[in-house]
Structure formats: C-alpha cells, structure tokens
Design a protein around this motif. Sequence first.
Motif, PDB file in Angstrom:
ATOM      1  N   PRO A  91       0.826  -1.212   0.000  1.00 52.44           N
ATOM      2  CA  PRO A  91       0.000   0.000   0.000  1.00 52.44           C
ATOM      3  C   PRO A  91       0.860   1.263   0.000  1.00 52.44           C
ATOM      4  CG  PRO A  91      -0.819  -1.584   1.593  1.00 52.44           C
ATOM      5  CD  PRO A  91       0.504  -2.118   1.124  1.00 52.44           C
ATOM      6  N   ASN A  92       0.378   2.291  -0.711  1.00 60.71           N
ATOM      7  CA  ASN A  92       1.126   3.544  -0.803  1.00 60.71           C
ATOM      8  C   ASN A  92       0.137   4.677  -1.053  1.00 60.71           C
ATOM      9  OD1 ASN A  92       2.655   5.768  -2.255  1.00 60.71           O
ATOM     10  ND2 ASN A  92       4.365   4.423  -1.699  1.00 60.71           N
ATOM     11  N   ASP A  93       0.016   5.584  -0.090  1.00 62.30           N
ATOM     12  CA  ASP A  93      -0.979   6.655  -0.180  1.00 62.30           C
ATOM     13  C   ASP A  93      -0.675   7.628  -1.322  1.00 62.30           C
ATOM     14  OD1 ASP A  93      -2.349   5.592   1.952  1.00 62.30           O
ATOM     15  OD2 ASP A  93      -1.430   6.920   3.439  1.00 62.30           O
ATOM     16  N   LEU A  94       0.610   7.943  -1.535  1.00 60.77           N
ATOM     17  CA  LEU A  94       0.960   8.851  -2.632  1.00 60.77           C
ATOM     18  C   LEU A  94       0.594   8.246  -3.980  1.00 60.77           C
ATOM     19  CD1 LEU A  94       4.432  10.354  -1.613  1.00 60.77           C
ATOM     20  CD2 LEU A  94       2.225  11.537  -1.735  1.00 60.77           C
ATOM     21  N   ALA A  95       0.807   6.952  -4.106  1.00 56.53           N
ATOM     22  CA  ALA A  95       0.446   6.281  -5.353  1.00 56.53           C
ATOM     23  C   ALA A  95      -1.055   6.373  -5.605  1.00 56.53           C
ATOM     24  CB  ALA A  95       0.889   4.823  -5.310  1.00 56.53           C
ATOM     25  N   VAL A  96      -1.840   6.204  -4.555  1.00 55.38           N
ATOM     26  CA  VAL A  96      -3.299   6.303  -4.698  1.00 55.38           C
ATOM     27  C   VAL A  96      -3.683   7.687  -5.207  1.00 55.38           C
ATOM     28  CG1 VAL A  96      -5.481   6.305  -3.443  1.00 55.38           C
ATOM     29  CG2 VAL A  96      -3.778   4.536  -2.974  1.00 55.38           C
ATOM     30  N   GLU A  97      -3.049   8.735  -4.665  1.00 56.43           N
ATOM     31  CA  GLU A  97      -3.338  10.093  -5.123  1.00 56.43           C
ATOM     32  C   GLU A  97      -2.949  10.280  -6.587  1.00 56.43           C
ATOM     33  OE1 GLU A  97      -2.617  13.540  -2.614  1.00 56.43           O
ATOM     34  OE2 GLU A  97      -1.869  12.183  -1.053  1.00 56.43           O
ATOM     35  N   LEU A  98      -1.790   9.768  -6.966  1.00 56.43           N
ATOM     36  CA  LEU A  98      -1.358   9.883  -8.363  1.00 56.43           C
ATOM     37  C   LEU A  98      -2.301   9.124  -9.291  1.00 56.43           C
ATOM     38  CD1 LEU A  98       2.523   9.459  -8.067  1.00 56.43           C
ATOM     39  CD2 LEU A  98       1.273  11.563  -8.581  1.00 56.43           C
ATOM     40  N   MET A  99      -2.695   7.927  -8.891  1.00 53.84           N
ATOM     41  CA  MET A  99      -3.608   7.123  -9.712  1.00 53.84           C
ATOM     42  C   MET A  99      -4.942   7.830  -9.877  1.00 53.84           C
ATOM     43  SD  MET A  99      -2.874   3.376  -8.059  1.00 53.84           S
ATOM     44  CE  MET A  99      -1.245   2.624  -8.066  1.00 53.84           C
ATOM     45  N   THR A 100      -5.434   8.431  -8.784  1.00 50.57           N
ATOM     46  CA  THR A 100      -6.724   9.116  -8.835  1.00 50.57           C
ATOM     47  C   THR A 100      -6.695  10.279  -9.815  1.00 50.57           C
ATOM     48  OG1 THR A 100      -7.200   8.509  -6.542  1.00 50.57           O
ATOM     49  CG2 THR A 100      -8.437  10.351  -7.462  1.00 50.57           C
ATOM     50  N   LYS A 101      -5.578  10.994  -9.849  1.00 49.37           N
ATOM     51  CA  LYS A 101      -5.478  12.181 -10.702  1.00 49.37           C
ATOM     52  C   LYS A 101      -5.074  11.850 -12.142  1.00 49.37           C
ATOM     53  CE  LYS A 101      -3.468  16.820 -11.013  1.00 49.37           C
ATOM     54  NZ  LYS A 101      -4.792  17.433 -11.287  1.00 49.37           N
ATOM     55  N   PHE A 102      -4.157  10.888 -12.332  1.00 48.10           N
ATOM     56  CA  PHE A 102      -3.530  10.727 -13.649  1.00 48.10           C
ATOM     57  C   PHE A 102      -3.846   9.415 -14.356  1.00 48.10           C
ATOM     58  CE2 PHE A 102      -0.532  13.614 -11.393  1.00 48.10           C
ATOM     59  CZ  PHE A 102      -0.691  14.728 -12.224  1.00 48.10           C
ATOM     60  N   TRP A 103      -4.516   8.476 -13.687  1.00 46.54           N
ATOM     61  CA  TRP A 103      -4.848   7.218 -14.354  1.00 46.54           C
ATOM     62  C   TRP A 103      -6.307   7.201 -14.776  1.00 46.54           C
ATOM     63  CZ3 TRP A 103      -2.494   2.285 -11.646  1.00 46.54           C
ATOM     64  CH2 TRP A 103      -1.105   2.285 -11.826  1.00 46.54           C
ATOM     65  N   GLY A 105      -3.653   6.979 -17.845  1.00 47.58           N
ATOM     66  CA  GLY A 105      -2.840   8.027 -18.450  1.00 47.58           C
ATOM     67  C   GLY A 105      -1.373   7.656 -18.508  1.00 47.58           C
ATOM     68  N   PRO A 106      -0.550   8.550 -19.064  1.00 47.29           N
ATOM     69  CA  PRO A 106       0.856   8.237 -19.357  1.00 47.29           C
ATOM     70  C   PRO A 106       1.779   8.387 -18.150  1.00 47.29           C
ATOM     71  CG  PRO A 106       0.349  10.425 -20.161  1.00 47.29           C
ATOM     72  CD  PRO A 106      -0.939   9.872 -19.613  1.00 47.29           C
ATOM     73  N   LEU A 107       1.443   7.707 -17.054  1.00 43.19           N
ATOM     74  CA  LEU A 107       2.256   7.743 -15.846  1.00 43.19           C
ATOM     75  C   LEU A 107       2.487   6.321 -15.352  1.00 43.19           C
ATOM     76  CD1 LEU A 107       3.650   9.389 -13.585  1.00 43.19           C
ATOM     77  CD2 LEU A 107       1.489   9.248 -12.316  1.00 43.19           C
ATOM     78  N   THR A 108       3.762   5.959 -15.219  1.00 44.82           N
ATOM     79  CA  THR A 108       4.159   4.669 -14.659  1.00 44.82           C
ATOM     80  C   THR A 108       4.706   4.896 -13.257  1.00 44.82           C
ATOM     81  OG1 THR A 108       4.654   3.692 -16.821  1.00 44.82           O
ATOM     82  CG2 THR A 108       5.776   2.743 -14.903  1.00 44.82           C
ATOM     83  N   ILE A 109       4.253   4.073 -12.305  1.00 41.63           N
ATOM     84  CA  ILE A 109       4.609   4.248 -10.896  1.00 41.63           C
ATOM     85  C   ILE A 109       5.375   3.020 -10.414  1.00 41.63           C
ATOM     86  CG2 ILE A 109       3.731   4.674  -8.571  1.00 41.63           C
ATOM     87  CD1 ILE A 109       1.177   5.795  -9.877  1.00 41.63           C
ATOM     88  N   ILE A 110       6.584   3.238  -9.896  1.00 41.08           N
ATOM     89  CA  ILE A 110       7.385   2.155  -9.321  1.00 41.08           C
ATOM     90  C   ILE A 110       7.083   2.052  -7.835  1.00 41.08           C
ATOM     91  CG2 ILE A 110       9.722   1.383  -8.773  1.00 41.08           C
ATOM     92  CD1 ILE A 110      10.639   2.627 -11.377  1.00 41.08           C
ATOM     93  N   LEU A 111       6.755   0.822  -7.402  1.00 40.58           N
ATOM     94  CA  LEU A 111       6.340   0.583  -6.019  1.00 40.58           C
ATOM     95  C   LEU A 111       7.045  -0.637  -5.436  1.00 40.58           C
ATOM     96  CD1 LEU A 111       2.513   1.055  -6.575  1.00 40.58           C
ATOM     97  CD2 LEU A 111       3.967   2.560  -5.195  1.00 40.58           C
ATOM     98  N   PRO A 112       7.274  -0.647  -4.116  1.00 37.18           N
ATOM     99  CA  PRO A 112       7.774  -1.860  -3.459  1.00 37.18           C
ATOM    100  C   PRO A 112       6.731  -2.966  -3.556  1.00 37.18           C
ATOM    101  CG  PRO A 112       8.013   0.065  -2.044  1.00 37.18           C
ATOM    102  CD  PRO A 112       7.132   0.474  -3.178  1.00 37.18           C
ATOM    103  N   LEU A 113       7.195  -4.206  -3.680  1.00 35.81           N
ATOM    104  CA  LEU A 113       6.304  -5.333  -3.881  1.00 35.81           C
ATOM    105  C   LEU A 113       6.040  -6.107  -2.600  1.00 35.81           C
ATOM    106  CD1 LEU A 113       7.824  -6.748  -7.182  1.00 35.81           C
ATOM    107  CD2 LEU A 113       5.605  -5.604  -6.939  1.00 35.81           C
ATOM    108  N   GLN A 114       4.879  -6.746  -2.551  1.00 31.88           N
ATOM    109  CA  GLN A 114       4.649  -7.776  -1.554  1.00 31.88           C
ATOM    110  C   GLN A 114       5.538  -8.970  -1.911  1.00 31.88           C
ATOM    111  OE1 GLN A 114       0.446  -8.681  -0.847  1.00 31.88           O
ATOM    112  NE2 GLN A 114      -0.105  -6.801  -1.922  1.00 31.88           N
ATOM    113  N   PRO A 115       6.153  -9.609  -0.931  1.00 32.01           N
ATOM    114  CA  PRO A 115       7.094 -10.700  -1.222  1.00 32.01           C
ATOM    115  C   PRO A 115       6.449 -11.831  -2.022  1.00 32.01           C
ATOM    116  CG  PRO A 115       7.279 -10.019   1.072  1.00 32.01           C
ATOM    117  CD  PRO A 115       6.066  -9.324   0.526  1.00 32.01           C
TER     118      PRO A 115
END
Length: 362
Positions: A91-103, A105-115
């Motif tokens: 989970p990542n709150d900043l990613a949620v905000e970016l997805m809400t605004k820009f998805w 759309g042409p934005l790729t987000i790198i995130l830590p993974l669940q193992p």
Amino acid sequence: MATHGKGILIYFEAIMMETKIYQQKDIPEAAQALRAGKLVAFPTETVYGLGAVINNEASVHQVYAAKGRPSDNPLIVHVASPEMVWQYAKPNDLAVELMTKFWPGPLTIILPLQPGKLLSAVTGGLETAAFRMPNNAATLALIEETGIPIVGPSANTSGKPSPTLAEHVYHDLNGKITGILDDGPTKVGLESTVVDLSIKPAAILRPGYLTAADLTPILGEVETEMHHVAANEVPKAPGMKYKHYAPNAQVLIVQPDQDFSAVVAETLQHYPKKFGVLAFDQQLAKLPQAERLDTYSLGTDVSTGGHQLFAGLRDYDLQPEIKLILAAGVPETGLGIAYMNRLKKAAGGKFFTTGMDLQADL
C-alpha cells in the motif's frame, strides 16, 4: 538473442507463423491467446506495447527473446484498474493520489512489492515493479478480458524507435508474435513518465508527457536528475541503461539556438549524399528545394514533435540510402525534457557542429 529455458521452444514455434492483426471485435480471441501464453502487441496512448501475462514465466521470457531485449531490463506491468496493483504492491498513499489524478494516463509508478507476488523475470530480480494503467479503451478491455495484468515493453526490436502504429509493430515483429491489437495511431507518441515511489524523495526515472510540474502538487519534492546506471546494476525502469530509439542512420541534433537553414545549407555543400531532415514546420518552410534533401515534419511545436518523433525516425529506416538525419532540438523545459531525452538517445548524444567532417564522423 537473449532467452531462457523452455520459453525458447515456444518462441521458435511462434516465429514460424504469420502475425495476426486483431480488431476490437477480436479482443476475446486476443485475450485467449494471452492466457494461452502467446504474445500480443497492444495500443496505448503513448506507444504500442508487447503483451504477455505476468504469471507465465515462459511467456515473459518470450518477450525478451522477441525484442532481443537484455533480461535485466525490467518490464512495466499494465493493469485495467488501480485495484489490480494492490494484489502485488505494498500500500502507498501517494500512489493512490497519483492514480486518482492521472490514471488512466501516461504515468508509470514504481512501487515496493509484496514478497513473492511477481516473477523475477518481470521485475529484473528487484523488489520493486513498475505499474501503469494506459488511457486506451481497447487495451483496458483486453486486460479485463484476459483477467490478469500484462507486461508491456514497447513492441519493437530492442534499441529501435518505439512503435506508434500497428504497422511499425508488424515491421519489427511479424512472425515473432501471435497478434497485434490495432487501434490506429497513438495519441502521445512518447513513452510514459516513470516516477519511483520506492525512495524518498520520489524521483522521475524517465521523463515523459507528464512533467515534474504536473507531479509536485501531489509529491512535493521530486528528484529529476537522471541516475546513471552502472554496467553491473539492474535498472529500475526501461530506458535507463541500454541504447534506445536509434534508427539505422546517424542522427545529428541541431540545437534550438542554431540557424537551421544555415546548418542544412552547410550539409548540402559538404555532404554529397541524400540526407534526412526532421524539423518543425516553421523551419522546413525556410529550407531550399534540393534533390538530396528529404524532409519530415514534426508539426508546429514540441507537443506535435513528441508525437511525430518516433514515426519520423522509423520513416527514414524505410529509406536505407539515407545515412544521415538532421533533427531539430528544442529547449529542455516542460515537455521538451522528454523530447530531448529520446532524441539524444536516438542520436547517441551527437550534435551538429559547424565545420564538422560529416563523412568522416559518420
């Protein structure tokens, strides 16, 4: 050619068949092919991608083999909704905000993974992955119909200009993949912006249509200095380590403060062969008529230039007699950062300088 394990057997079977062009009515068939472990290219608003389901290791290895792509170059995971991301990423709150605004759309987000949630073939062995929800209805329907995210590097031979038409994909990969979902020309033409949220402050690893100014209202501080990837280092995002976007001809960048007409005149005087010019309409209007001069329009501004850049480079690949391309540079601000990032890679960092020996330097 890089490939791995049993994927090579499937891959070489695939190259014996003709690549099919799918239309939107064929999306169920294309999805069935993906689920069966086949490769299907798909449209996005940026460039065409080469798709394989993320849970089939042999299929993912086929992607590397079909493109001739280094296996430590990670793949972007394409999803049909933000909810798909959280099946794999932490989970990542900043990613949620970016997805809400820009998805989408042409934005790729790198995130830590669940193992243990994604194959190392997808991540390049990293504990992070890149996610994107493209703004293309046909591809979103394809992913939904498939029922699982798909990897999607650009659907071209590795190192060559990215494809903005289904015809570009067919030119590079016909016989190597099962099909291409055709949705006409892409709308943006430059690959997505890649932002890394696995570090603080967040960093833009690949500039694209969305700029730092677009992202900072949500992210606050964002690092824009491009990281140099060492030879033994696995890049976090595509386009950071290996040669990209290069046509067969040598590209020379003409700086925006240079007189473009004077550069072309000097080239006509000292370079005896036919050459290409990739420039904006206002520059092309001032050029002389010459039999050895082949021109391609980038349109009126950096926005149209970004859309036309890869198509122009590919156009000159269809003219093997052209070994030199003069390409218009732009100021590196706003969208110009992404445009110049791609153009510098296509040119191998080479710029036109007055008095250079064009024949010797090529």
